[in-house]
Design a protein around this motif. Structure first.
Motif, PDB file in Angstrom:
ATOM      1  N   PHE A 181       0.820  -1.203   0.000  1.00 62.14           N
ATOM      2  CA  PHE A 181       0.000   0.000   0.000  1.00 62.14           C
ATOM      3  C   PHE A 181       0.859   1.259   0.000  1.00 62.14           C
ATOM      4  O   PHE A 181       1.728   1.428   0.861  1.00 62.14           O
ATOM      5  CB  PHE A 181      -0.935  -0.021   1.214  1.00 62.14           C
ATOM      6  CG  PHE A 181      -1.827  -1.237   1.221  1.00 62.14           C
ATOM      7  CD1 PHE A 181      -2.980  -1.264   0.451  1.00 62.14           C
ATOM      8  CD2 PHE A 181      -1.482  -2.369   1.953  1.00 62.14           C
ATOM      9  CE1 PHE A 181      -3.799  -2.389   0.428  1.00 62.14           C
ATOM     10  CE2 PHE A 181      -2.292  -3.506   1.939  1.00 62.14           C
ATOM     11  CZ  PHE A 181      -3.448  -3.515   1.173  1.00 62.14           C
ATOM     12  N   ASN A 182       0.574   2.139  -0.951  1.00 67.87           N
ATOM     13  CA  ASN A 182       1.346   3.375  -1.041  1.00 67.87           C
ATOM     14  C   ASN A 182       0.902   4.371   0.020  1.00 67.87           C
ATOM     15  O   ASN A 182      -0.287   4.560   0.264  1.00 67.87           O
ATOM     16  CB  ASN A 182       1.179   4.004  -2.421  1.00 67.87           C
ATOM     17  CG  ASN A 182       2.017   3.296  -3.453  1.00 67.87           C
ATOM     18  OD1 ASN A 182       1.610   2.277  -3.993  1.00 67.87           O
ATOM     19  ND2 ASN A 182       3.207   3.792  -3.687  1.00 67.87           N
ATOM     20  N   THR A 214       1.034   8.280   1.220  1.00 63.29           N
ATOM     21  CA  THR A 214       1.307   9.657   0.814  1.00 63.29           C
ATOM     22  C   THR A 214       1.038  10.652   1.938  1.00 63.29           C
ATOM     23  O   THR A 214       1.503  11.778   1.881  1.00 63.29           O
ATOM     24  CB  THR A 214       0.457  10.063  -0.416  1.00 63.29           C
ATOM     25  OG1 THR A 214      -0.901   9.676  -0.170  1.00 63.29           O
ATOM     26  CG2 THR A 214       0.952   9.393  -1.688  1.00 63.29           C
ATOM     27  N   MET A 263      -3.167   8.202   5.824  1.00 61.58           N
ATOM     28  CA  MET A 263      -3.155   6.949   5.064  1.00 61.58           C
ATOM     29  C   MET A 263      -2.310   5.910   5.781  1.00 61.58           C
ATOM     30  O   MET A 263      -2.713   4.754   5.910  1.00 61.58           O
ATOM     31  CB  MET A 263      -2.609   7.166   3.659  1.00 61.58           C
ATOM     32  CG  MET A 263      -3.513   7.979   2.780  1.00 61.58           C
ATOM     33  SD  MET A 263      -3.263   7.628   1.028  1.00 61.58           S
ATOM     34  CE  MET A 263      -4.203   6.111   0.826  1.00 61.58           C
ATOM     35  N   HIS A 300       5.674  10.353  -5.662  1.00 58.93           N
ATOM     36  CA  HIS A 300       5.041  11.108  -4.563  1.00 58.93           C
ATOM     37  C   HIS A 300       5.909  12.328  -4.226  1.00 58.93           C
ATOM     38  O   HIS A 300       5.409  13.361  -3.822  1.00 58.93           O
ATOM     39  CB  HIS A 300       4.908  10.257  -3.298  1.00 58.93           C
ATOM     40  CG  HIS A 300       4.117   8.993  -3.477  1.00 58.93           C
ATOM     41  ND1 HIS A 300       3.070   8.884  -4.366  1.00 58.93           N
ATOM     42  CD2 HIS A 300       4.203   7.783  -2.873  1.00 58.93           C
ATOM     43  CE1 HIS A 300       2.565   7.664  -4.297  1.00 58.93           C
ATOM     44  NE2 HIS A 300       3.237   6.973  -3.401  1.00 58.93           N
ATOM     45  N   HIS A 350      -2.302   1.807 -13.969  1.00 54.55           N
ATOM     46  CA  HIS A 350      -2.295   2.695 -12.800  1.00 54.55           C
ATOM     47  C   HIS A 350      -3.522   3.609 -12.851  1.00 54.55           C
ATOM     48  O   HIS A 350      -4.012   3.934 -13.928  1.00 54.55           O
ATOM     49  CB  HIS A 350      -1.045   3.584 -12.808  1.00 54.55           C
ATOM     50  CG  HIS A 350       0.222   2.847 -12.488  1.00 54.55           C
ATOM     51  ND1 HIS A 350       1.305   2.837 -13.321  1.00 54.55           N
ATOM     52  CD2 HIS A 350       0.571   2.114 -11.419  1.00 54.55           C
ATOM     53  CE1 HIS A 350       2.279   2.129 -12.764  1.00 54.55           C
ATOM     54  NE2 HIS A 350       1.856   1.675 -11.610  1.00 54.55           N
ATOM     55  N   SER A 370      -6.201  -1.357  -7.929  1.00 54.97           N
ATOM     56  CA  SER A 370      -7.511  -0.824  -7.536  1.00 54.97           C
ATOM     57  C   SER A 370      -8.459  -1.036  -8.710  1.00 54.97           C
ATOM     58  O   SER A 370      -8.062  -0.857  -9.849  1.00 54.97           O
ATOM     59  CB  SER A 370      -7.413   0.679  -7.272  1.00 54.97           C
ATOM     60  OG  SER A 370      -6.687   0.939  -6.099  1.00 54.97           O
ATOM     61  N   ASN A 398       0.123  -4.154  -5.593  1.00 56.56           N
ATOM     62  CA  ASN A 398       0.245  -2.720  -5.294  1.00 56.56           C
ATOM     63  C   ASN A 398      -1.122  -2.065  -5.359  1.00 56.56           C
ATOM     64  O   ASN A 398      -1.826  -2.167  -6.372  1.00 56.56           O
ATOM     65  CB  ASN A 398       1.170  -2.047  -6.317  1.00 56.56           C
ATOM     66  CG  ASN A 398       2.625  -2.331  -6.044  1.00 56.56           C
ATOM     67  OD1 ASN A 398       2.970  -3.331  -5.416  1.00 56.56           O
ATOM     68  ND2 ASN A 398       3.486  -1.460  -6.526  1.00 56.56           N
ATOM     69  N   TYR A 399      -1.464  -1.359  -4.298  1.00 54.79           N
ATOM     70  CA  TYR A 399      -2.822  -0.831  -4.164  1.00 54.79           C
ATOM     71  C   TYR A 399      -2.751   0.580  -3.603  1.00 54.79           C
ATOM     72  O   TYR A 399      -2.222   0.795  -2.528  1.00 54.79           O
ATOM     73  CB  TYR A 399      -3.588  -1.758  -3.207  1.00 54.79           C
ATOM     74  CG  TYR A 399      -5.072  -1.530  -3.123  1.00 54.79           C
ATOM     75  CD1 TYR A 399      -5.951  -2.305  -3.867  1.00 54.79           C
ATOM     76  CD2 TYR A 399      -5.590  -0.554  -2.282  1.00 54.79           C
ATOM     77  CE1 TYR A 399      -7.326  -2.113  -3.775  1.00 54.79           C
ATOM     78  CE2 TYR A 399      -6.961  -0.350  -2.194  1.00 54.79           C
ATOM     79  CZ  TYR A 399      -7.821  -1.143  -2.937  1.00 54.79           C
ATOM     80  OH  TYR A 399      -9.175  -0.943  -2.844  1.00 54.79           O
ATOM     81  N   TYR A 400      -3.286   1.528  -4.354  1.00 53.99           N
ATOM     82  CA  TYR A 400      -3.278   2.899  -3.846  1.00 53.99           C
ATOM     83  C   TYR A 400      -4.572   3.656  -4.175  1.00 53.99           C
ATOM     84  O   TYR A 400      -5.210   4.217  -3.295  1.00 53.99           O
ATOM     85  CB  TYR A 400      -2.076   3.690  -4.382  1.00 53.99           C
ATOM     86  CG  TYR A 400      -2.115   5.156  -3.997  1.00 53.99           C
ATOM     87  CD1 TYR A 400      -1.950   5.546  -2.673  1.00 53.99           C
ATOM     88  CD2 TYR A 400      -2.367   6.141  -4.944  1.00 53.99           C
ATOM     89  CE1 TYR A 400      -2.026   6.874  -2.291  1.00 53.99           C
ATOM     90  CE2 TYR A 400      -2.436   7.475  -4.574  1.00 53.99           C
ATOM     91  CZ  TYR A 400      -2.267   7.846  -3.255  1.00 53.99           C
ATOM     92  OH  TYR A 400      -2.334   9.152  -2.886  1.00 53.99           O
ATOM     93  N   THR A 401      -4.923   3.660  -5.467  1.00 56.23           N
ATOM     94  CA  THR A 401      -5.952   4.588  -5.954  1.00 56.23           C
ATOM     95  C   THR A 401      -7.266   4.527  -5.168  1.00 56.23           C
ATOM     96  O   THR A 401      -7.811   5.565  -4.784  1.00 56.23           O
ATOM     97  CB  THR A 401      -6.213   4.342  -7.446  1.00 56.23           C
ATOM     98  OG1 THR A 401      -4.971   4.497  -8.134  1.00 56.23           O
ATOM     99  CG2 THR A 401      -7.207   5.339  -8.012  1.00 56.23           C
ATOM    100  N   SER A 423      -7.068   5.892  -1.678  1.00 53.80           N
ATOM    101  CA  SER A 423      -7.007   7.346  -1.761  1.00 53.80           C
ATOM    102  C   SER A 423      -8.392   7.925  -2.073  1.00 53.80           C
ATOM    103  O   SER A 423      -8.818   8.923  -1.482  1.00 53.80           O
ATOM    104  CB  SER A 423      -5.979   7.689  -2.853  1.00 53.80           C
ATOM    105  OG  SER A 423      -6.162   8.977  -3.307  1.00 53.80           O
TER     106      SER A 423
END
Ligand SMILES: [Zn+2]
Length: 289
Positions: A22-23, A25, A29, A52, A186, A217, A236-239, A242
């Motif tokens: 998990f990213n 920022t 988060m 970032h 992405h 995502s 990898n999971y971010y969007t 967020s």
């Protein structure tokens, strides 16, 4: 507790599950992500991407040590990863902070240049005893070049990872994990993504190393299980995490604009929204049905 990325990935291979990466920022988060992992009781990777920093959100020097501290204090195993590194010096900076793995992303370069640079990143990783992730095939969405430019790409078949080239890349560079492109992108998908699972299986056969899915995502729930069965170990999971945070803020203002005027109240809302979203993601990745 802080663990090596290798420990989490080895464990994922053994259990045939995926590890969420998990990213981070913002501090909200980071808090929400760690709490989610503790709620579910599974190990996770927290990561920081070069973009970032170049986008002016926060620098590696600022957030890196904080990520390390949260990893050490967590009640579950947490590894700390540098995502989409494009310069060796930057990778080294992350390793000096204590990061437990790095990604060198040369997917935007001509193939031979990507190979040559990835070899250097792997040498660096070996010096620190950490796993190194590489990438070939062009992931749709955006990729940062080392001129600090964001290159925007579409999901197109000709950009998917070529399995034979993936095999060659892994043999020549010695990377420990490989990010590949098989329909994933992405950011937010305009249409539901159609993943080429057969291609992914072929990449796994030719490489025989743990594979990484970026742009995770918005993938439907059955597809997570399918990609995990086909060799994806790091997800990898971010969007969407967020998005959950920003939607929480939007809804709060829509329902009662006068109530939420203190910034810390918004921070708490974001943290809770991230926690719920990430909990769901970790549960799916660790129980692929
Ligand atoms: Zn990525």
């Amino acid at each position: 507790m802080l663990v090596s990325t290798r420990e989490l990935i080895d464990n994922a291979v053994k259990r045939n599950i995926g590890v969420g990466a998990f990213n981070v920022t913002t501090l909200s988060m980071l808090q929400g992500i760690i709490e989610a992992a503790e709620d579910v009781g599974e190990g996770i990777i927290i990561e920081f991407a070069t973009s970032h920093e170049t986008r002016g959100i926060i620098t590696l020097e600022e957030i890196g040590p904080v990520m390390m501290q949260y990893a050490r204090r967590a009640k579950v195993p947490v590894a700390v990863h540098l995502d989409h590194g494009v310069e060796l010096d930057y990778l080294k900076k992350a390793l000096d902070i204590g990061f437990t793995s790095i990604m060198y992303d040369g997917s935007w370069l001509p193939y031979e240049e990507n190979v040559a640079n990835t070899i250097k990143a792997v040498e660096l990783g070996r010096q620190y005893g950490v796993m190194v992730e590489g990438e070939i095939g062009k992931m749709a969405g955006g990729t940062l070049t080392n001129e600090k430019k964001m290159e925007i790409r579409d999901v197109r078949r000709e950009n998917f990872t070529n399995p034979d080239q993936a095999g060659d890349f892994v043999r020549r560079t010695g990377v420990d994990m490989l990010a590949c492109s098989f329909g994933n992108a992405h950011g937010i998908y305009k249409e539901p993504p159609v993943l080429d699972i057969e291609l992914l299986q072929e990449i796994q056969e030719k490489t025989q190393i743990p594979l990484v899915m970026h742009g995770s995502s918005g993938i439907n729930e059955e597809d997570y299980a399918r990609v995990i069965r086909s060799g994806i170990r790091k997800i990898n999971y971010y969007t969407y995490a967020s998005l959950a945070a920003s939607n929480a803020v939007r809804n709060a203002f829509a329902s009662d604009p006068d109530k939420f005027w203190k910034v810390h109240e918004l921070a708490v809302l974001m943290r809770e929204a991230v926690r719920e979203k990430v909990k769901r993601a970790i549960t799916l990745f660790s129980n692929p049905q």
